[in-house]
Design a protein around this motif. Structure first.
Motif, PDB file in Angstrom:
ATOM      1  N   LEU A 111       0.816  -1.205   0.000  1.00 49.56           N
ATOM      2  CA  LEU A 111       0.000   0.000   0.000  1.00 49.56           C
ATOM      3  C   LEU A 111       0.852   1.258   0.000  1.00 49.56           C
ATOM      4  N   ALA A 112       1.999   1.203   0.693  1.00 53.46           N
ATOM      5  CA  ALA A 112       2.883   2.371   0.764  1.00 53.46           C
ATOM      6  C   ALA A 112       3.374   2.780  -0.625  1.00 53.46           C
ATOM      7  N   LEU A 113       3.685   1.799  -1.468  1.00 53.90           N
ATOM      8  CA  LEU A 113       4.144   2.109  -2.821  1.00 53.90           C
ATOM      9  C   LEU A 113       3.061   2.842  -3.612  1.00 53.90           C
ATOM     10  N   TRP A 114       1.823   2.422  -3.430  1.00 55.37           N
ATOM     11  CA  TRP A 114       0.721   3.044  -4.162  1.00 55.37           C
ATOM     12  C   TRP A 114       0.396   4.423  -3.606  1.00 55.37           C
ATOM     13  N   LEU A 115       0.492   4.604  -2.296  1.00 55.90           N
ATOM     14  CA  LEU A 115       0.215   5.908  -1.705  1.00 55.90           C
ATOM     15  C   LEU A 115       1.309   6.917  -2.029  1.00 55.90           C
ATOM     16  N   ALA A 116       2.528   6.422  -2.267  1.00 59.55           N
ATOM     17  CA  ALA A 116       3.636   7.327  -2.611  1.00 59.55           C
ATOM     18  C   ALA A 116       3.464   7.917  -4.000  1.00 59.55           C
ATOM     19  N   GLY A 117       2.757   7.228  -4.889  1.00 57.74           N
ATOM     20  CA  GLY A 117       2.604   7.682  -6.269  1.00 57.74           C
ATOM     21  C   GLY A 117       2.001   9.074  -6.386  1.00 57.74           C
ATOM     22  N   PRO A 118       0.817   9.330  -5.798  1.00 59.47           N
ATOM     23  CA  PRO A 118       0.230  10.676  -5.883  1.00 59.47           C
ATOM     24  C   PRO A 118       1.111  11.758  -5.268  1.00 59.47           C
ATOM     25  N   ALA A 119       1.833  11.423  -4.184  1.00 61.59           N
ATOM     26  CA  ALA A 119       2.724  12.408  -3.567  1.00 61.59           C
ATOM     27  C   ALA A 119       3.887  12.741  -4.506  1.00 61.59           C
ATOM     28  N   LEU A 120       4.460  11.726  -5.114  1.00 61.35           N
ATOM     29  CA  LEU A 120       5.574  11.960  -6.036  1.00 61.35           C
ATOM     30  C   LEU A 120       5.124  12.730  -7.270  1.00 61.35           C
ATOM     31  N   ASN A 121       3.882  12.570  -7.657  1.00 56.93           N
ATOM     32  CA  ASN A 121       3.384  13.245  -8.856  1.00 56.93           C
ATOM     33  C   ASN A 121       3.296  14.757  -8.673  1.00 56.93           C
ATOM     34  N   ARG A 122       3.374  15.215  -7.425  1.00 59.82           N
ATOM     35  CA  ARG A 122       3.345  16.655  -7.168  1.00 59.82           C
ATOM     36  C   ARG A 122       4.736  17.282  -7.169  1.00 59.82           C
ATOM     37  N   VAL A 123       5.766  16.458  -7.302  1.00 55.02           N
ATOM     38  CA  VAL A 123       7.139  16.973  -7.296  1.00 55.02           C
ATOM     39  C   VAL A 123       7.451  17.617  -8.649  1.00 55.02           C
ATOM     40  N   PRO A 124       7.934  18.866  -8.677  1.00 53.36           N
ATOM     41  CA  PRO A 124       8.311  19.509  -9.950  1.00 53.36           C
ATOM     42  C   PRO A 124       9.729  19.110 -10.356  1.00 53.36           C
ATOM     43  N   TRP A 125       9.852  18.049 -11.113  1.00 53.39           N
ATOM     44  CA  TRP A 125      11.173  17.521 -11.462  1.00 53.39           C
ATOM     45  C   TRP A 125      11.912  18.443 -12.426  1.00 53.39           C
ATOM     46  N   THR A 126      11.206  19.221 -13.207  1.00 57.99           N
ATOM     47  CA  THR A 126      11.842  20.166 -14.126  1.00 57.99           C
ATOM     48  C   THR A 126      11.258  21.553 -13.898  1.00 57.99           C
ATOM     49  N   GLN A 127      11.924  22.548 -14.439  1.00 56.76           N
ATOM     50  CA  GLN A 127      11.462  23.920 -14.319  1.00 56.76           C
ATOM     51  C   GLN A 127      10.801  24.325 -15.637  1.00 56.76           C
ATOM     52  N   VAL A 128       9.488  24.478 -15.585  1.00 56.45           N
ATOM     53  CA  VAL A 128       8.722  24.827 -16.776  1.00 56.45           C
ATOM     54  C   VAL A 128       8.750  26.345 -16.961  1.00 56.45           C
ATOM     55  N   SER A 129       9.066  26.779 -18.163  1.00 57.22           N
ATOM     56  CA  SER A 129       9.180  28.205 -18.459  1.00 57.22           C
ATOM     57  C   SER A 129       7.843  28.925 -18.281  1.00 57.22           C
ATOM     58  N   ASP A 130       7.926  30.154 -17.782  1.00 59.20           N
ATOM     59  CA  ASP A 130       6.723  30.971 -17.646  1.00 59.20           C
ATOM     60  C   ASP A 130       6.273  31.550 -18.984  1.00 59.20           C
ATOM     61  N   GLU A 131       7.223  31.689 -19.914  1.00 58.38           N
ATOM     62  CA  GLU A 131       6.917  32.282 -21.211  1.00 58.38           C
ATOM     63  C   GLU A 131       6.374  31.215 -22.160  1.00 58.38           C
ATOM     64  N   PRO A 132       5.130  31.314 -22.581  1.00 58.47           N
ATOM     65  CA  PRO A 132       4.573  30.291 -23.472  1.00 58.47           C
ATOM     66  C   PRO A 132       5.003  30.491 -24.919  1.00 58.47           C
ATOM     67  N   LEU A 133       4.975  29.418 -25.656  1.00 55.39           N
ATOM     68  CA  LEU A 133       5.153  29.445 -27.110  1.00 55.39           C
ATOM     69  C   LEU A 133       3.801  29.156 -27.750  1.00 55.39           C
ATOM     70  N   THR A 134       3.473  29.879 -28.799  1.00 53.42           N
ATOM     71  CA  THR A 134       2.237  29.594 -29.512  1.00 53.42           C
ATOM     72  C   THR A 134       2.492  28.519 -30.558  1.00 53.42           C
ATOM     73  N   PHE A 135       1.508  27.676 -30.795  1.00 56.40           N
ATOM     74  CA  PHE A 135       1.663  26.612 -31.783  1.00 56.40           C
ATOM     75  C   PHE A 135       0.369  26.418 -32.554  1.00 56.40           C
ATOM     76  N   ALA A 136       0.500  25.794 -33.700  1.00 59.62           N
ATOM     77  CA  ALA A 136      -0.639  25.295 -34.480  1.00 59.62           C
ATOM     78  C   ALA A 136      -0.181  24.009 -35.138  1.00 59.62           C
ATOM     79  N   THR A 137      -0.959  22.955 -35.002  1.00 64.15           N
ATOM     80  CA  THR A 137      -0.624  21.686 -35.639  1.00 64.15           C
ATOM     81  C   THR A 137      -1.806  21.229 -36.484  1.00 64.15           C
TER      82      THR A 137
END
Length: 509
Positions: free
Chosen positions: A206-232
């Motif tokens: 159960l501990a492994l499964w409960l750790a998943g949601p907690a780990l998902n809140r960790v910001p592993w990378t730094q996402v830029s505040d400046e957005p890029l516009t796209f069209a696909t």
């Protein structure tokens, strides 16, 4: 010894349970996404096989593989029959051979499991997850690899998603299979009234499964505040006319028309081989695109590439992606080619036998191992073309050189099947593992933008001629999985196999 609820079942009933258990794993993936069936499937497999001999285990593993692949890769029949110009009987035979061959991988793995663990129940329960994950990894590179239908992929929408940036899809699979083995063990221990052992095992799982949601809140990378516009753009070009020269102009007009109001976007994405002629023939259309683009805009498109290869001492074709624009630069040649779709193994013997071995553009060569990302202003886009996005370590290694992921595909080969949904889900897992935005462009779906948590923030429905506009963000930094790949999980698996095999744990446990 743990009790086995299926020990007295008829042999045919056990075989049926294994086929069903294998098929249940397909239901954990898109479009169903019933991730909770993963541990249930593993528990059922163990209930049937735990006390079998290695010889019996070979058959049981093969039946499990049959259930998994016969239900999970049905889209291959569409590629062979509808788009491969192959008669229905021949297509059925080829499909059956493919599924049976993949099933043998599980048969051999189960046989090895029995040989390693011998008669010890404890050894078998501990080693099953290790052998399963090792089998998945081997299947991912053997004969160019088939990294499809991994149990861990389902958890891009499940509670174990937080483990993906740390341990990758194989690490998540290890937890899922370990949970299935634990469920069987907990059942047996509870029936034997071994309450302390039951409680400890249940708490650890159960501990492994409960750790998943907690780990998902960790910001592993730094996402830029400046957005890029796209069209696909999703052109929805019928596969039957894709390589017909008479329809070349019509295809280009479709994509130019879809882009008409979006030439000033930061990134414009066309799908795989949207320009269906080689770059040396496509000069006029490339220059036309360049003249239409805004000063800060870059258009990225799939295109076949014809060039001289010093390594092969001759000219070769590549399935490629090209960046066009004053602030764009680079070309990427696909490395992971699809057997029979992009190259034909044993070509000198198979060419000409049936239409499937003579598909258009089935003579591509793989690109070089290390390639630079595409430039789009300050963004560095690391591409993955079609099938490549299924390879977790390949994408993670390449992502270290870029701050944004882009993948293009032509899922018209899959028709109206579960294939495109599975393909999108794997792309989402790659975005989650690397904590990077991914822009996905396809010919007929599913075109989408995926955020750093693997969630789809915008998409175009399948089989529609449409465009998708929005914003995305670059990211800096690396997740633990990007730095190590699957090696920590594989090392743990190897340690388990070496130290838990027969001579370590007493035989009569």
């Amino acid at each position: 010894m743990l009790s086995n609820p299926l020990a007295r079942a008829p042999r045919w009933a056990g075989a049926l349970v294994l086929l069903v258990a294998g098929a249940l794993q397909t239901l954990t993936l898109s479009p169903w996404q019933w991730w909770w069936l993963g541990p249930v499937s593993i528990a059922l497999i163990i209930a049937v096989t735990l006390f079998q001999s290695p010889r019996q285990l070979f058959v049981s593993g093969w039946l499990t593989g049959l259930g998994l692949f016969a239900s999970g890769v049905t889209w291959i029949y569409i590629s062979i029959s509808e788009h491969g110009n192959t008669s229905i009987p021949v297509a059925v035979v080829l499909m059956a051979l493919f599924v049976a061959g993949l099933g043998l991988v599980h048969g051999i793995a189960f046989w090895c499991w029995g040989k390693l663990a011998k008669e010890s129940t404890v050894r078998r329960l501990i080693l099953f997850p290790a052998v399963w994950v090792l089998t998945d990894w081997i299947r991912g590179w053997l004969l160019t690899g088939f990294p499809w239908l991994y149990l861990g992929t389902a958890h891009v929408d499940g509670p174990l998603a937080g483990w993906a940036p740390l341990a990758g899809v194989h690490g998540v699979t290890l937890i899922v299979t370990g949970t299935g083995a634990a469920l069987y063990a907990i059942y047996g221990l509870a029936r034997s009234r071994r309450n302390t052992a039951t409680g400890i095992l249940a708490a650890c799982t159960l501990a492994l499964w409960l750790a998943g949601p907690a780990l998902n809140r960790v910001p592993w990378t730094q996402v830029s505040d400046e957005p890029l516009t796209f069209a696909t753009m999703q052109g929805n070009i019928p596969q039957q006319i894709k390589w017909d020269p008479d329809f070349l102009r019509d295809q280009l007009v479709v994509y130019l028309g879809l882009t008409e109001e979006d030439w000033d976007r930061d990134i414009i994405l066309w799908p795989e081989t949207a320009i269906p002629i080689t770059q040396d023939e496509a000069g006029p259309i490339i220059e036309h695109i360049r003249s239409k683009l805004g000063d800060d805009s870059v258009l990225i498109s799939g295109i076949p590439w014809y060039t001289y290869s010093a390594d092969r001492e001759g000219y070769t074709y590549h399935n490629s992606i090209l960046a066009i624009g004053d602030r764009g630069d680079g070309v990427y040649h696909k490395q992971k080619l699809v057997p029979f779709g992009e190259y034909v193994p044993l070509e000198q013997w198979l060419r000409g036998i049936i239409g499937f071995f003579d598909l258009p553009m089935s003579s591509f060569s793989p690109g070089p191992k290390y390639q630079e990302p595409l430039a789009a202003g300050e963004a560095r886009l690391m591409p993955a073309i079609c099938y490549e996005v299924a390879y977790p370590d390949f994408v993670a290694m390449n992502a270290r050189r870029g701050n944004l992921l882009v993948t293009i595909s032509n899922d018209g080969w899959f028709g109206d099947s579960i294939g495109p949904h599975q393909h999108l889900q794997m792309a989402r897992m790659r975005a989650l593992e690397t904590s990077r935005y991914m822009l996905r462009g396809t010919n007929n779906g599913v075109t989408a933008v995926i955020d750093e948590k693997g969630q789809v923030s915008g998409r175009i429905p399948q089989f529609e001629r449409e465009l998708l506009r929005g914003e995305l963000h670059t990211a800096s930094g690396n997740t633990p999985f990007m730095l190590t790949g699957s090696w920590p999980v594989l090392t743990l698996v190897a340690i388990l196999i070496v130290f838990v095999r027969e001579r370590v744990i007493p035989k009569n446990r």
